[in-house]
Design an enzyme around this catalytic site. Structure first.
Site, PDB file in Angstrom:
ATOM      1  N   ARG A 105       0.840  -1.197   0.000  1.00  0.00           N
ATOM      2  CA  ARG A 105       0.000   0.000   0.000  1.00  0.00           C
ATOM      3  C   ARG A 105       0.882   1.257   0.000  1.00  0.00           C
ATOM      4  O   ARG A 105       0.593   2.230  -0.700  1.00  0.00           O
ATOM      5  CB  ARG A 105      -0.859  -0.054   1.266  1.00  0.00           C
ATOM      6  CG  ARG A 105      -1.982   0.903   1.265  1.00  0.00           C
ATOM      7  CD  ARG A 105      -2.969   0.497   2.345  1.00  0.00           C
ATOM      8  NE  ARG A 105      -3.911   1.563   2.540  1.00  0.00           N
ATOM      9  CZ  ARG A 105      -4.027   2.241   3.673  1.00  0.00           C
ATOM     10  NH1 ARG A 105      -3.271   1.949   4.691  1.00  0.00           N
ATOM     11  NH2 ARG A 105      -4.918   3.201   3.762  1.00  0.00           N
ATOM     12  N   ASP A 165     -18.746   4.818   2.093  1.00  0.00           N
ATOM     13  CA  ASP A 165     -18.874   3.793   3.144  1.00  0.00           C
ATOM     14  C   ASP A 165     -20.198   3.986   3.888  1.00  0.00           C
ATOM     15  O   ASP A 165     -20.874   3.008   4.240  1.00  0.00           O
ATOM     16  CB  ASP A 165     -17.737   3.892   4.179  1.00  0.00           C
ATOM     17  CG  ASP A 165     -16.381   4.044   3.530  1.00  0.00           C
ATOM     18  OD1 ASP A 165     -15.460   3.318   3.891  1.00  0.00           O
ATOM     19  OD2 ASP A 165     -16.243   4.913   2.640  1.00  0.00           O
ATOM     20  N   ARG A 168     -23.010   2.633   1.883  1.00  0.00           N
ATOM     21  CA  ARG A 168     -23.027   1.161   1.984  1.00  0.00           C
ATOM     22  C   ARG A 168     -23.624   0.735   3.327  1.00  0.00           C
ATOM     23  O   ARG A 168     -24.417  -0.207   3.391  1.00  0.00           O
ATOM     24  CB  ARG A 168     -21.598   0.620   1.849  1.00  0.00           C
ATOM     25  CG  ARG A 168     -21.062   0.732   0.432  1.00  0.00           C
ATOM     26  CD  ARG A 168     -19.580   0.366   0.340  1.00  0.00           C
ATOM     27  NE  ARG A 168     -19.124   0.334  -1.041  1.00  0.00           N
ATOM     28  CZ  ARG A 168     -17.886   0.638  -1.430  1.00  0.00           C
ATOM     29  NH1 ARG A 168     -16.990   0.996  -0.544  1.00  0.00           N
ATOM     30  NH2 ARG A 168     -17.557   0.569  -2.688  1.00  0.00           N
ATOM     31  N   HIS A 192     -11.143   6.233   5.208  1.00  0.00           N
ATOM     32  CA  HIS A 192     -11.843   5.461   4.176  1.00  0.00           C
ATOM     33  C   HIS A 192     -10.997   4.206   3.978  1.00  0.00           C
ATOM     34  O   HIS A 192     -10.084   4.159   3.174  1.00  0.00           O
ATOM     35  CB  HIS A 192     -11.940   6.269   2.884  1.00  0.00           C
ATOM     36  CG  HIS A 192     -12.392   5.453   1.700  1.00  0.00           C
ATOM     37  ND1 HIS A 192     -13.615   4.842   1.636  1.00  0.00           N
ATOM     38  CD2 HIS A 192     -11.784   5.156   0.538  1.00  0.00           C
ATOM     39  CE1 HIS A 192     -13.734   4.200   0.488  1.00  0.00           C
ATOM     40  NE2 HIS A 192     -12.626   4.368  -0.192  1.00  0.00           N
ATOM     41  N   THR A 247     -14.541  -0.683  -8.631  1.00  0.00           N
ATOM     42  CA  THR A 247     -15.851  -0.166  -8.214  1.00  0.00           C
ATOM     43  C   THR A 247     -16.103   1.113  -8.993  1.00  0.00           C
ATOM     44  O   THR A 247     -15.164   1.850  -9.274  1.00  0.00           O
ATOM     45  CB  THR A 247     -15.904   0.144  -6.700  1.00  0.00           C
ATOM     46  OG1 THR A 247     -15.024   1.232  -6.437  1.00  0.00           O
ATOM     47  CG2 THR A 247     -15.493  -1.055  -5.867  1.00  0.00           C
TER      48      THR A 247
HETATM   49  P1  6V0 Z   1      -8.460   3.438 -13.712  1.00  0.00           P
HETATM   50  O1  6V0 Z   1      -9.650   2.904 -14.445  1.00  0.00           O
HETATM   51  O2  6V0 Z   1      -7.142   2.778 -13.886  1.00  0.00           O
HETATM   52  O3  6V0 Z   1      -8.339   4.991 -14.051  1.00  0.00           O
HETATM   53  C1  6V0 Z   1      -7.267   5.804 -13.681  1.00  0.00           C
HETATM   54  C2  6V0 Z   1      -7.081   6.796 -14.807  1.00  0.00           C
HETATM   55  O4  6V0 Z   1      -6.100   7.758 -14.419  1.00  0.00           O
HETATM   56  C3  6V0 Z   1      -6.586   6.154 -16.111  1.00  0.00           C
HETATM   57  O5  6V0 Z   1      -7.501   6.415 -17.170  1.00  0.00           O
HETATM   58  C4  6V0 Z   1      -5.224   6.809 -16.347  1.00  0.00           C
HETATM   59  O6  6V0 Z   1      -4.929   7.004 -17.728  1.00  0.00           O
HETATM   60  C5  6V0 Z   1      -5.416   8.124 -15.609  1.00  0.00           C
HETATM   61  N1  6V0 Z   1      -4.151   8.809 -15.316  1.00  0.00           N
HETATM   62  C6  6V0 Z   1      -2.970   8.278 -14.928  1.00  0.00           C
HETATM   63  N2  6V0 Z   1      -2.037   9.246 -14.824  1.00  0.00           N
HETATM   64  C7  6V0 Z   1      -2.643  10.413 -15.136  1.00  0.00           C
HETATM   65  C8  6V0 Z   1      -2.202  11.769 -15.208  1.00  0.00           C
HETATM   66  N3  6V0 Z   1      -0.940  12.107 -14.915  1.00  0.00           N
HETATM   67  N4  6V0 Z   1      -3.088  12.705 -15.578  1.00  0.00           N
HETATM   68  C9  6V0 Z   1      -4.354  12.376 -15.888  1.00  0.00           C
HETATM   69  N5  6V0 Z   1      -4.833  11.112 -15.836  1.00  0.00           N
HETATM   70  C10 6V0 Z   1      -3.982  10.148 -15.452  1.00  0.00           C
HETATM   71  O7  6V0 Z   1      -8.755   3.425 -12.144  1.00  0.00           O
HETATM   72  P2  6V0 Z   1     -10.177   3.653 -11.446  1.00  0.00           P
HETATM   73  O8  6V0 Z   1     -10.912   4.715 -12.185  1.00  0.00           O
HETATM   74  O9  6V0 Z   1     -10.816   2.348 -11.181  1.00  0.00           O
HETATM   75  O10 6V0 Z   1      -9.711   4.235 -10.022  1.00  0.00           O
HETATM   76  C11 6V0 Z   1      -9.111   5.506  -9.925  1.00  0.00           C
HETATM   77  C12 6V0 Z   1      -8.720   5.809  -8.491  1.00  0.00           C
HETATM   78  O11 6V0 Z   1      -9.899   5.963  -7.693  1.00  0.00           O
HETATM   79  C13 6V0 Z   1      -7.885   4.700  -7.827  1.00  0.00           C
HETATM   80  O12 6V0 Z   1      -6.877   5.302  -7.039  1.00  0.00           O
HETATM   81  C14 6V0 Z   1      -8.912   4.000  -6.962  1.00  0.00           C
HETATM   82  O13 6V0 Z   1      -8.318   3.316  -5.891  1.00  0.00           O
HETATM   83  C15 6V0 Z   1      -9.746   5.190  -6.512  1.00  0.00           C
HETATM   84  N6  6V0 Z   1     -11.079   4.893  -5.969  1.00  0.00           N
HETATM   85  C16 6V0 Z   1     -11.493   5.619  -4.925  1.00  0.00           C
HETATM   86  C17 6V0 Z   1     -12.735   5.413  -4.354  1.00  0.00           C
HETATM   87  C18 6V0 Z   1     -13.148   6.220  -3.166  1.00  0.00           C
HETATM   88  O14 6V0 Z   1     -14.190   5.947  -2.561  1.00  0.00           O
HETATM   89  N7  6V0 Z   1     -12.398   7.232  -2.778  1.00  0.00           N
HETATM   90  C19 6V0 Z   1     -13.613   4.456  -4.885  1.00  0.00           C
HETATM   91  C20 6V0 Z   1     -13.213   3.748  -5.979  1.00  0.00           C
HETATM   92  C21 6V0 Z   1     -11.893   3.880  -6.572  1.00  0.00           C
END
Ligand code: 6V0
Length: 331
Positions: A105, A165, A168, A192, A247
């Site tokens: 992590r 959360d 949920r 979180h 998610t």
């Molecule tokens: P994903 O589908 O991999 O999307 C991440 C996106 O970020 C991709 O499209 C990348 O191209 C883009 N990216 C990477 N570097 C850059 C940059 N420098 N500038 C702009 N874009 C960039 O991941 P997903 O959408 O599933 O998750 C994104 C983040 O949200 C992760 O860190 C998850 O852990 C987090 N979440 C947080 C939640 C919350 O409750 N706070 C809930 C769900 C996921």
């Protein structure tokens, strides 16, 4: 011309309204779920998308634009260089490196902090008056990082935190009691993540305090049953990720509910990640979720919710967990 002119000038009352602009940084699963919820709920006049992958970004923008005939009118922009975000009222950051199998992590944090070092100063410079909403994980630590890197006052930096959360939690309680989740007032606060705190003492359903009602009616409930529900909340993200890989829908609705409270000055109370120094005996600079009133100015206040000594202790434990992780960061 398609139309014959009726009025030669727009009435001043209409021309004076400034369009509402929201930017979503990171057009992945989460960013796009948030974007589409914002569109269907008519929360912005202009929606700007940013992603590092130009093809994916343009594809997502076009796909949303092609729904224009079915949606409220919103101008959808995109750019890899953040130019489309200029003058945003709200910037939602979902960009984030994903954990790869076996990766710690802490390692994920370092990668995302590096990413934030690139993203946040640019976002803040293009929209110096905006409210920053962080969604990328680990959200509490990254909200602290975004606060530091943006130079914004803490009331304009929030993390989506335990709003999800808590939803949920409300769903599970509502399901158990067969009532509508909107009638269940219940909060998860703190981190979180695994050290989050369920506020059992303040749960109410339709105005009825749940625990004291159970006690009055001498209905036996086991502490373990309550702990099981909280554990189900903590485990639910892992379960969804195991099943579908990520998610998206619930965090999409969660972030859109925050956007509405902020931009429409709804003054609603949401548990979100806010600067918690000085509250409930927390002495360090740490962002974690507390029930906060949200409006156009960002975080307007934190409710003085009563915590039992056990709940307060758990909250301080949650703060310690986050501070420990922060102590390894160089920003
Ligand atoms: P994903 O589908 O991999 O999307 C991440 C996106 O970020 C991709 O499209 C990348 O191209 C883009 N990216 C990477 N570097 C850059 C940059 N420098 N500038 C702009 N874009 C960039 O991941 P997903 O959408 O599933 O998750 C994104 C983040 O949200 C992760 O860190 C998850 O852990 C987090 N979440 C947080 C939640 C919350 O409750 N706070 C809930 C769900 C996921």
């Amino acid at each position: 011309a398609v139309f014959k002119a009726v009025h030669h000038s727009v009435p001043p009352s209409l021309s004076g309204r400034r369009p509402t602009k929201i930017s979503v940084v990171g057009a992945g699963h989460v960013g796009m779920a948030i974007a589409q919820t914002i569109l269907t709920q008519d929360l912005a006049d202009v929606l700007a998308l940013v992603d590092a992958n130009p093809d994916k970004l343009r594809g997502e923008m076009l796909d949303l634009q092609h729904a224009a005939a079915f949606l409220p009118r919103t101008t959808i922009l995109s750019s890899v260089d953040f130019s489309s975000t200029t003058g945003s009222d709200l910037c939602i950051v979902t960009a984030g490196a994903r954990q790869i199998p076996g990766e710690s992590r802490l390692n994920l944090i370092h990668r995302n902090v590096e990413l934030f070092q690139k993203i946040i100063p640019t976002v803040a410079a293009k929209s110096p008056e905006c409210i920053l909403m962080i969604v990328s994980n680990p959200v509490d630590v990254l909200t602290f990082v975004a606060w530091k890197l943006s130079g914004f006052p803490p009331n304009r930096v929030i993390g989506s935190g335990t709003n999800l959360d808590s939803s949920r939690f409300r769903f599970l309680i509502a399901d158990h009691l067969q009532v509508n989740a909107q009638d269940v007032q219940a909060y998860i606060i703190g981190e979180h993540g695994d050290s989050s705190v369920a506020l059992w003492s303040s749960i109410s359903v339709g105005g009825v305090a749940l625990l004291s009602c159970l006690e009055k009616e001498e209905i036996n409930y086991e502490k373990e049953t309550l702990e099981k529900i909280h554990k189900a909340v903590v485990d639910s993200a892992y379960e969804v990720i195991d099943l579908k890989g990520y998610t998206s829908w619930a965090i999409g609705y969660s972030a859109a509910s925050l956007a509405r409270a902020l931009l429409r000055d709804q003054r609603r109370i949401h548990p979100v990640s806010v600067m918690a120094k000085g509250m409930y005996g927390i002495s360090g600079e740490v962002f974690l979720s507390l029930p906060a009133q949200l409006g156009r100015g960002g975080v307007l206040g934190v409710t003085n919710v009563h915590l039992t000594e056990e709940e307060a202790q758990r909250l301080r434990g949650s703060a310690e967990t986050i501070l420990e992780v922060q102590s390894h960061l160089e920003i």
